[in-house]
Design an enzyme around this catalytic site. Structure first.
Site, PDB file in Angstrom:
ATOM      1  N   LYS A  42       0.809  -1.187   0.000  1.00 46.89           N
ATOM      2  CA  LYS A  42       0.000   0.000   0.000  1.00 46.89           C
ATOM      3  C   LYS A  42       0.858   1.260   0.000  1.00 46.89           C
ATOM      4  CE  LYS A  42      -3.349  -2.226   3.025  1.00 46.89           C
ATOM      5  NZ  LYS A  42      -3.866  -2.259   4.396  1.00 46.89           N
ATOM      6  N   GLY A  43       2.087   1.132   0.460  1.00 52.36           N
ATOM      7  CA  GLY A  43       2.920   2.300   0.715  1.00 52.36           C
ATOM      8  C   GLY A  43       3.175   3.214  -0.456  1.00 52.36           C
ATOM      9  N   ASP A  99       7.716   2.817  -2.456  1.00 50.41           N
ATOM     10  CA  ASP A  99       7.844   3.981  -1.575  1.00 50.41           C
ATOM     11  C   ASP A  99       9.258   4.130  -1.017  1.00 50.41           C
ATOM     12  OD1 ASP A  99       7.622   1.765   0.107  1.00 50.41           O
ATOM     13  OD2 ASP A  99       6.066   2.616   1.380  1.00 50.41           O
ATOM     14  N   ASP A 102      15.087  -0.036   1.758  1.00 51.43           N
ATOM     15  CA  ASP A 102      16.075  -0.002   2.837  1.00 51.43           C
ATOM     16  C   ASP A 102      16.950  -1.244   2.770  1.00 51.43           C
ATOM     17  OD1 ASP A 102      14.155  -1.722   4.042  1.00 51.43           O
ATOM     18  OD2 ASP A 102      13.441  -0.154   5.349  1.00 51.43           O
ATOM     19  N   PHE A 151      13.151   6.415  11.022  1.00 52.73           N
ATOM     20  CA  PHE A 151      11.838   5.854  10.764  1.00 52.73           C
ATOM     21  C   PHE A 151      10.927   6.969  10.258  1.00 52.73           C
ATOM     22  CE2 PHE A 151       9.378   2.002  11.386  1.00 52.73           C
ATOM     23  CZ  PHE A 151       8.121   2.467  11.040  1.00 52.73           C
ATOM     24  N   VAL A 152      10.530   6.875   8.996  1.00 48.33           N
ATOM     25  CA  VAL A 152       9.749   7.932   8.358  1.00 48.33           C
ATOM     26  C   VAL A 152       8.326   7.474   8.063  1.00 48.33           C
ATOM     27  CG1 VAL A 152      11.712   9.177   7.380  1.00 48.33           C
ATOM     28  CG2 VAL A 152      10.704   7.286   6.098  1.00 48.33           C
ATOM     29  N   ASP A 158       3.801   4.243   6.328  1.00 52.03           N
ATOM     30  CA  ASP A 158       3.052   4.101   7.565  1.00 52.03           C
ATOM     31  C   ASP A 158       3.877   3.493   8.686  1.00 52.03           C
ATOM     32  OD1 ASP A 158       1.646   0.900   7.976  1.00 52.03           O
ATOM     33  OD2 ASP A 158       3.121   1.359   6.434  1.00 52.03           O
ATOM     34  N   ARG A 164      -0.260   7.372   6.828  1.00 55.43           N
ATOM     35  CA  ARG A 164      -0.123   7.363   5.359  1.00 55.43           C
ATOM     36  C   ARG A 164      -0.636   8.657   4.725  1.00 55.43           C
ATOM     37  NH1 ARG A 164       1.223   2.214   3.563  1.00 55.43           N
ATOM     38  NH2 ARG A 164       0.418   0.477   4.772  1.00 55.43           N
TER      39      ARG A 164
END
Length: 179
Positions: A42-43, A99, A102, A151-152, A158, A164
């Protein structure tokens, strides 16, 4: 700014300008082709929508939902396909829109899967790149922003299905996810 954010990392204006710039670069590359643009749910949905609006090449759209996280902040090490593609990709040029990259686990495994399914090419476009967290040998072909290991949330990203809808990318306070 949302009360759970420590600070805003990237403003809505910064994101909008850079997404348009990247979309125009990708458009030039695919000027005479018709790529299948695959959004990873979903990101990536907000980034995906803005990105495709600025593409100037003919495209087809599809989505895939994959996960390696669950509700935590650390990868499980297993790629799970929750929703597969609707289109056959054999012989197609595929643009994967994600999105954030990492560790690289999700994209490395997804790229291998799409290649195995016969994609002619697989191009990776990411909004955010956390290179210092990379554990797998993969890099985005196009990337909007390089960020540090923080952590963004926001703009589709999310924490436990929250944040979101923020129009910017913010750094989440540690107290929120270290409960």
């Amino acid at each position: 700014m949302h009360q759970d954010c420590e600070r805003i990392l990237l403003t809505e204006e910064q994101i909008t300008a850079r997404v348009k710039e990247i979309a125009l670069e990708v458009s030039e590359r695919y000027r005479d082709k018709r790529p299948l643009v695959v959004g990873i749910l979903k990101g990536s949905i907000i980034f995906y929508a803005d990105f495709i609006r600025h593409l100037e090449c003919p495209t087809e759209l599809d989505f895939i939902a994959v996960s390696s996280y669950g509700s935590g902040t650390v990868s499980s090490g297993k790629l799970k396909i929750k929703k597969d593609l609707d289109r056959d990709i054999k012989g197609r040029d595929v643009i994967v829109v994600e999105d954030i990259i990492d560790s690289g686990f999700t994209l490395a495994n997804l790229k291998a899967l799409l290649t195995e399914r016969g994609a002619r090419s697989v191009l990776i476009v990411t909004l955010l790149n956390k290179a210092e967290r990379r554990e797998y040998d993969i890099a985005p072909d196009y990337n909007c922003f390089d960020i540090a290991n923080e952590f963004v949330v926001g703009y589709g990203l999310d924490y436990d299905e929250q944040y979101r809808n923020l129009p910017y990318i913010g750094i989440l306070k540690r107290s929120v996810y270290e409960k």
